[in-house]
Write a protein that holds these residues in place. Structure first.
Motif, mmCIF file in Angstrom:
data_model
loop_
_atom_site.group_PDB
_atom_site.id
_atom_site.type_symbol
_atom_site.label_atom_id
_atom_site.label_comp_id
_atom_site.label_asym_id
_atom_site.label_seq_id
_atom_site.Cartn_x
_atom_site.Cartn_y
_atom_site.Cartn_z
ATOM 1 N N ARG A 1 9.204 -4.795 -16.285
ATOM 2 C CA ARG A 1 9.399 -3.449 -15.732
ATOM 3 C C ARG A 1 9.897 -2.498 -16.810
ATOM 4 O O ARG A 1 9.476 -1.345 -16.884
ATOM 5 C CB ARG A 1 10.373 -3.530 -14.537
ATOM 6 N N ALA B 1 3.775 -0.976 -10.267
ATOM 7 C CA ALA B 1 3.214 -1.351 -8.966
ATOM 8 C C ALA B 1 1.860 -2.029 -9.147
ATOM 9 O O ALA B 1 1.568 -3.033 -8.476
ATOM 10 C CB ALA B 1 3.094 -0.123 -8.056
ATOM 11 N N ARG B 2 1.042 -1.511 -10.039
ATOM 12 C CA ARG B 2 -0.279 -2.106 -10.287
ATOM 13 C C ARG B 2 -0.140 -3.472 -10.948
ATOM 14 O O ARG B 2 -0.839 -4.418 -10.567
ATOM 15 C CB ARG B 2 -1.112 -1.171 -11.175
ATOM 16 N N GLU C 1 9.598 2.251 -6.502
ATOM 17 C CA GLU C 1 9.239 1.000 -7.158
ATOM 18 C C GLU C 1 10.436 0.254 -7.714
ATOM 19 O O GLU C 1 10.313 -0.862 -8.183
ATOM 20 C CB GLU C 1 8.225 1.242 -8.300
#
Length: 192
Positions: free
Chosen positions: A22, A39-40, A189
């Motif tokens: 992340r 997210a993808r 997210e």
């Protein structure tokens, strides 16, 4: 600041490999863009484990996941370092901040900002201030009415006065900047 910006959300990220992934997604781009990429990426089966990530090609990491080719190389470097034992994430809690930053930055693609952001958000360290963060510099510029964003060394010098709670100061400055730019609240997210 709460009367102007609302209560400070306590954003957290997953520790370990997913948290570092992340952080890499957020290198040198906006929170909104980083969140979309994260997210993808995390929707790809296997992408959030070192073993699974290393099975993915550029079509998956870059095409589907949205990573740039350099960031795809960085996440592969991270996964490899964990699997071959050069990066020992379970040892981070026993290290002081300087040792933990040095341990993380020894891996290609994990710079000082990435290490600091990971340790602050995923490991809950109380006294880190990512002096190279552009939003922190912009927030301080806005609060002090400075003609330009302060350089990282200036930010680090100012943040020294906030020890041993520099992480809280960073969170407050990010929160102020999100409010000042019209993006208050937490990112959907973010973990936790």
């Amino acid at each position: 600041m709460p009367e102007h910006c609302g209560p400070l959300p306590w954003r957290r990220r997953a520790p370990g490999f997913p948290g570092l992934l992340r952080a890499i997604c957020g290198q040198q781009i906006s929170n909104r863009a980083a969140g979309a990429i994260w997210a993808r990426l995390r929707a790809i089966p296997g992408a959030t484990t070192p073993e699974g990530l290393l099975t993915l090609d550029d079509a998956a990491l870059c095409g589907v996941g949205g990573l740039s080719r350099p960031k795809a190389a960085h996440v592969r470097s991270l996964a490899t370092a964990i699997l071959d034992g050069r990066l020992r994430l379970d040892d981070l809690p026993a290290m002081n901040d300087a040792e933990a930053i040095a341990h993380l930055t020894a891996i290609r693609g994990l710079g000082r900002w990435t290490a600091q952001v990971h340790l602050l958000f995923a490991e809950g360290r109380p006294d880190l201030f990512p002096e190279g963060d552009l939003a922190l510099a912009a927030s301080l510029q806005h609060l002090h009415g400075l003609p330009a964003r302060p350089a990282p060394r200036v930010l680090a010098a100012e943040a020294a006065a906030w020890a041993p709670w520099r992480s809280v100061a960073a969170r407050l400055l990010w929160h102020h900047w999100r409010h000042a730019t019209g993006r208050p609240g937490t990112d959907p997210e973010d973990d936790g």
